[in-house]
Motif scaffolding. Structure first.
Motif, PDB file in Angstrom:
ATOM      1  N   ASP A   9      35.167  50.400 -38.570  1.00  0.00           N
ATOM      2  CA  ASP A   9      34.618  50.939 -37.328  1.00  0.00           C
ATOM      3  C   ASP A   9      34.524  49.864 -36.252  1.00  0.00           C
ATOM      4  OD1 ASP A   9      32.529  49.557 -38.560  1.00  0.00           O
ATOM      5  OD2 ASP A   9      31.007  50.844 -37.665  1.00  0.00           O
ATOM      6  N   TRP A 347      23.263  58.023 -34.669  1.00  0.00           N
ATOM      7  CA  TRP A 347      24.627  58.405 -35.052  1.00  0.00           C
ATOM      8  C   TRP A 347      25.472  58.730 -33.824  1.00  0.00           C
ATOM      9  CZ3 TRP A 347      26.478  63.808 -35.700  1.00  0.00           C
ATOM     10  CH2 TRP A 347      27.742  63.880 -36.297  1.00  0.00           C
ATOM     11  N   ARG A 351      28.921  56.492 -33.627  1.00  0.00           N
ATOM     12  CA  ARG A 351      30.222  57.054 -34.019  1.00  0.00           C
ATOM     13  C   ARG A 351      31.267  56.976 -32.920  1.00  0.00           C
ATOM     14  NH1 ARG A 351      30.281  63.605 -34.079  1.00  0.00           N
ATOM     15  NH2 ARG A 351      29.241  64.015 -32.089  1.00  0.00           N
ATOM     16  N   ARG A 352      30.859  56.668 -31.697  1.00  0.00           N
ATOM     17  CA  ARG A 352      31.816  56.554 -30.596  1.00  0.00           C
ATOM     18  C   ARG A 352      31.953  55.098 -30.156  1.00  0.00           C
ATOM     19  NH1 ARG A 352      33.350  60.847 -32.002  1.00  0.00           N
ATOM     20  NH2 ARG A 352      32.900  62.874 -31.061  1.00  0.00           N
ATOM     21  N   GLU A 372      26.997  69.318 -38.150  1.00  0.00           N
ATOM     22  CA  GLU A 372      27.995  68.261 -38.360  1.00  0.00           C
ATOM     23  C   GLU A 372      27.384  67.088 -39.136  1.00  0.00           C
ATOM     24  OE1 GLU A 372      31.175  65.787 -35.567  1.00  0.00           O
ATOM     25  OE2 GLU A 372      29.885  67.316 -34.644  1.00  0.00           O
ATOM     26  N   TRP A 373      26.163  66.730 -38.756  1.00  0.00           N
ATOM     27  CA  TRP A 373      25.465  65.645 -39.461  1.00  0.00           C
ATOM     28  C   TRP A 373      25.217  66.003 -40.919  1.00  0.00           C
ATOM     29  CZ3 TRP A 373      24.135  60.719 -39.565  1.00  0.00           C
ATOM     30  CH2 TRP A 373      23.033  60.316 -40.322  1.00  0.00           C
ATOM     31  N   LEU A 376      28.323  65.691 -42.896  1.00  0.00           N
ATOM     32  CA  LEU A 376      28.609  64.274 -43.139  1.00  0.00           C
ATOM     33  C   LEU A 376      27.755  63.754 -44.288  1.00  0.00           C
ATOM     34  CD1 LEU A 376      29.876  61.535 -42.415  1.00  0.00           C
ATOM     35  CD2 LEU A 376      28.110  61.270 -40.653  1.00  0.00           C
ATOM     36  N   LYS A 379      29.190  64.874 -47.539  1.00  0.00           N
ATOM     37  CA  LYS A 379      30.398  64.120 -47.908  1.00  0.00           C
ATOM     38  C   LYS A 379      30.040  62.728 -48.414  1.00  0.00           C
ATOM     39  CE  LYS A 379      33.712  66.424 -44.871  1.00  0.00           C
ATOM     40  NZ  LYS A 379      34.626  66.268 -43.714  1.00  0.00           N
ATOM     41  N   VAL A 385      33.724  61.102 -48.198  1.00  0.00           N
ATOM     42  CA  VAL A 385      33.671  60.686 -46.792  1.00  0.00           C
ATOM     43  C   VAL A 385      34.727  59.627 -46.489  1.00  0.00           C
ATOM     44  CG1 VAL A 385      31.946  58.869 -47.200  1.00  0.00           C
ATOM     45  CG2 VAL A 385      32.075  59.995 -44.956  1.00  0.00           C
ATOM     46  N   ASP A 389      33.735  57.106 -41.041  1.00  0.00           N
ATOM     47  CA  ASP A 389      32.603  58.039 -40.979  1.00  0.00           C
ATOM     48  C   ASP A 389      31.442  57.535 -41.829  1.00  0.00           C
ATOM     49  OD1 ASP A 389      34.025  59.721 -39.308  1.00  0.00           O
ATOM     50  OD2 ASP A 389      34.801  60.937 -40.958  1.00  0.00           O
ATOM     51  N   ALA A 392      29.628  54.832 -39.840  1.00  0.00           N
ATOM     52  CA  ALA A 392      28.769  55.384 -38.795  1.00  0.00           C
ATOM     53  C   ALA A 392      27.506  55.984 -39.411  1.00  0.00           C
ATOM     54  CB  ALA A 392      29.529  56.439 -37.993  1.00  0.00           C
ATOM     55  N   HIS A 393      27.649  56.642 -40.558  1.00  0.00           N
ATOM     56  CA  HIS A 393      26.479  57.233 -41.225  1.00  0.00           C
ATOM     57  C   HIS A 393      25.511  56.150 -41.667  1.00  0.00           C
ATOM     58  CE1 HIS A 393      24.223  58.674 -44.773  1.00  0.00           C
ATOM     59  NE2 HIS A 393      24.121  59.779 -44.063  1.00  0.00           N
TER      60      HIS A 393
END
Length: 574
Positions: A9, A347, A351-352, A372-373, A376, A379, A385, A389, A392-393
Motif C-alpha cells: 500500500d 479506513w 485506503r486511498r 463494504e467494511w 472486508l 475476508k 483478503v 486491502d 488498509a484494514h
C-alpha cells in the motif's frame, strides 16, 4: 529491528522513503513528520487529511521499530481573518478582533475555553484521541511569544533581500496563478498579504520596503502594522499601526510579539524541527504556492531541506442533512465520529492514496460503506483478503500502540439504523428486536452491539430528514385492505401463515421473497426472473403501504421484526 514491510500500500512505500531519507539526513535521531492546523474555526474533514496522512506513515514507521515524532503545529498565532458565519455564540461584534492573534480573540459566548483558538482546538484534540493519533502538539503562540524562534527571525531579517528576491521570482506568475487556481486557503491568503505588496530590498539593512516579519501592535494587538525601518546591527525595528496610529521602536533581539510571514515561517520550521515528511493540500502545492516557494527558501535561506511532501486531494461530503449551529456548517471529525466508529473513519483515509479524492458519507451511502467494511472484515477473518486491502484494514483497526475499541458483535449498520428508526431509541424494544434477529444466537445485552448501535442512532436522529423517517401506522388501512383483489389478499394470507415459523431475520427474508414465488407456482429456491422481480416489488410496496403508509422503507425483514408479530397481524388485516 524490523525490515521494510512487504505490504504494497501507499503507506508502506512512503514509510520506506521517509526512513531512508531520515537516516541520510539525521542518522540515529527520531524520524520527524509534521502536520499544521489552524484553529481559526471548525477544523473540517478536509483538514483531517493533513493529520491522517503523516499519522499513517508515522504509525507504520513505529511498527517497524523506529522512533518517530509526529508534530502537530497549531497555527494559533495566525491572525483572526474574519467572523465566520453560522457559529453559535458569536455576533458581528467579533469583527473588532480581526487582525489579532487567534489566541487573543475571545471564545464564542458560553465556551469553557479561554480563547478562540483553544475553543476550536478542543474538539479536534478529542477526535484525534478517539482516532488513536499519537502526536506532539506545538502551539505557535507559545513558540513565538517565548522567543523560541528568535535566531531564525533575526536570520530572516538579515537575509530579507534574498528572501524578497526569491519571492519576486514568483510574483510575476501571480496573476496567471489566480486565474487557474481554486480560491486560496487561510495560510495562502496570509502569505499573499505578507509578500504581495513588497518592494525591492537592496539588502543593505537600511532600506524600507520588504520585511518578512509582522509585529502585532503593542496597543490594539492587531497585525495592521507597517515596519518602517530595521537595523541589522542593533536589531532596532520601528513600526506604525495603521489601525490605531500607535508607533514604537523595539529591539527585535528582545521582542516577542510578532511572527514571520507564512511563506517564510513554514520553511523556517522545516529547518528548525528537521521535518522529513509533511504533506500539503492542492493549494499549497501549485506553482508559486507556499510549498514550492518554501522549498527554495528553506535551501537558500535556512540551509535546510524541504520535506518529502505529497499533495493530498479534496475530501468531499455526501449528505449532511443537519449540522450543529456551533459548527459553522462544515462537517468536522467530531461530526463524523458521532455516526461512524473510529476504525471506519480511519479506513476511509487509509485506503486511498493521498492524491485520490474521496467522499465521507453522512447520507444513506454510509450504510453501503459499512456493508463494504463488514465484507472486508469477513475476508480478513477467512484469509481471502488481498494484501493491499489487508494493509488498509490493519491501519484502520489498530495502531502500533494496539487495537482501537470496536463493537463486540457488529450487526449490520443498516439493520441497527432501521431498528433505531422504528423504536426511536427505546432500549427495551430495541433489545427485543435484536434478540429476535437470530433466535439461535440472541443478543443478550445492548452493550454487545455498542458503540455501533449508538452511531446508527445518531445517524438516524441527526442526519436522516424527518420526511424519510419511518412511522408505523397505529391502525389498519381499511380502505386499502378493502380494495385488494384475490391475489393481493392471498399474498397477505401466505405471509401471515408463515410468520411464526420464519420469525428471524433470515427466516423473514426467505418468507417475503418467497411469497411471490409460491403465488407464481415456483419453488421457494427458484432464481429470480424479470417477471418475478416485478411481482416481488409490487408485494413489497403493498406491505410498506399497509405498515408505514409509504411505498418504501427499511428492509422488510427488519421492519417486520421491529413492528412485532402481533402488530403486523393487526395492520395486515388478520
Amino acid at each position: 529491528m524490523a525490515q521494510s514491510s512487504t505490504e504494497t500500500d501507499w503507506v508502506s512505500r512512503f514509510a520506506d522513503e521517509v526512513i531512508a531519507e531520515s537516516e541520510r539526513r539525521a542518522p540515529g535521531k527520531p524520524v520527524v513528520v509534521a502536520s499544521g492546523l489552524s484553529p481559526s474555526g471548525p477544523i473540517h474533514l478536509g483538514n483531517l487529511r493533513e493529520v491522517m496522512t503523516p499519522h499513517l506513515v508515522a504509525d507504520e514507521i513505529r511498527r517497524r521499530g523506529h522512533e518517530v515524532r509526529h508534530l502537530i503545529s497549531w497555527d494559533d498565532y495566525d491572525r483572526y481573518r474574519k467572523v465566520p458565519n453560522g457559529i453559535e455564540g458569536i455576533d458581528a461584534s467579533w469583527a473588532e478582533h480581526i487582525g489579532k492573534p487567534l489566541t487573543s480573540v475571545p471564545a464564542p459566548a458560553g465556551s469553557p475555553h479561554p480563547n478562540w483558538a483553544e475553543h476550536f482546538k478542543a474538539a479536534m484534540v478529542e477526535s484525534l484521541a478517539e482516532l488513536g493519533v499519537e502526536y506532539d502538539p506545538i502551539s505557535q503562540t507559545e513558540q513565538y511569544t517565548a522567543g523560541t524562534y528568535r535566531e531564525q527571525i533575526l536570520h530572516a531579517m538579515k537575509h530579507r533581500g534574498a528572501i524578497d528576491g526569491i519571492l519576486d521570482q514568483y510574483r510575476t506568475k501571480k496573476a496567471a496563478k489566480k486565474q487557474s487556481q481554486k480560491p486560496l486557503d487561510e495560510a495562502e491568503l496570509e502569505a499573499e498579504e505578507g509578500s504581495g505588496a513588497a518592494a525591492e530590498d537592496d539588502g543593505s539593512g537600511g532600506a524600507s520596503g520588504y520585511f518578512p516579519y509582522k509585529p502585532y501592535c503593542g496597543q490594539c494587538e492587531k497585525d495592521l502594522t507597517t515596519v518602517t525601518s530595521y537595523d541589522d546591527e542593533t536589531t532596532e525595528l520601528a513600526y506604525t499601526c495603521t489601525n490605531c496610529g500607535f508607533a514604537e521602536t523595539v529591539k527585535l533581539s528582545e521582542f516577542n510579539r510578532g511572527k514571520l510571514v507564512w511563506k517564510v515561517d513554514w520553511p523556517m520550521r522545516w529547518a528548525y524541527e528537521g521535518v522529513i515528511f509533511e504533506p500539503s493540500g492542492v493549494d499549497h502545492s501549485s506553482p508559486g504556492s507556499s510549498f514550492v516557494v518554501g522549498g527554495q527558501i528553506v535551501r537558500e535561506i535556512f540551509d535546510g531541506v524541504q520535506p518529502i511532501g505529497p499533495m493530498y486531494a479534496f475530501v468531499g461530503i455526501s449528505g449532511m442533512a443537519k449540522m450543529s449551529s456551533s459548527r459553522g456548517g462544515v462537517p468536522t471529525a467530531a461530526d463524523a465520529l458521532k455516526i461512524m466508529e473510529a476504525p471506519l473513519l480511519r479506513w476511509l483515509y487509509a485506503r486511498r492514496k493521498p492524491n485520490q479524492s474521496f467522499k465521507i458519507a453522512f447520507d444513506q451511502e454510509i450504510q453501503r460503506l459499512y456493508d463494504e467494511w463488514d465484507k472486508l472484515e469477513a475476508k480478513v477473518a477467512d484469509g481471502t483478503v488481498l494484501p493491499a486491502d489487508a494493509a488498509a484494514h490493519t491501519r484502520a483497526a489498530r495502531t502500533a500502540a494496539g487495537e482501537l475499541p470496536r463493537t463486540p458483535r457488529p450487526l449490520p449498520y443498516r439493520t441497527l439504523a432501521s431498528v433505531m428508526d422504528i423504536t426511536a431509541g427505546h432500549d427495551e424494544q430495541t433489545l427485543r428486536i435484536l434478540t429476535e434477529l437470530d433466535p439461535e444466537n440472541p443478543v443478550t445485552s445492548l452493550d454487545e452491539v455498542r458503540p455501533r448501535l449508538d452511531r446508527a442512532e445518531n445517524w438516524i436522529t441527526n442526519q436522516v430528514p424527518a420526511d424519510q423517517r419511518t412511522i408505523v401506522r397505529d391502525e389498519p388501512d381499511t380502505e386499502l385492505l378493502g380494495t385488494l383483489d384475490d391475489e393481493g389478499r392471498e399474498s397477505l394470507r401466505l405471509l401471515l401463515e408463515g410468520l411464526d415459523t420464519h420469525w428471524s431475520l433470515d427466516g423473514l427474508t426467505t418468507l417475503v421473497y418467497g411469497v411471490p414465488k409460491i403465488q407464481a407456482g415456483l419453488d421457494p429456491e427458484a432464481k429470480p426472473t424479470p417477471e418475478l422481480k416485478l411481482a416481488q416489488r409490487a408485494f413489497f410496496a403493498l406491505l410498506y403501504k399497509l405498515l408505514v403508509s409509504r411505498e418504501t422503507g427499511p428492509r422488510l425483514p427488519t421492519l417486520l421484526l421491529a413492528v412485532g408479530a402481533e402488530r403486523v397481524r393487526k395492520l395486515l388485516g388478520a
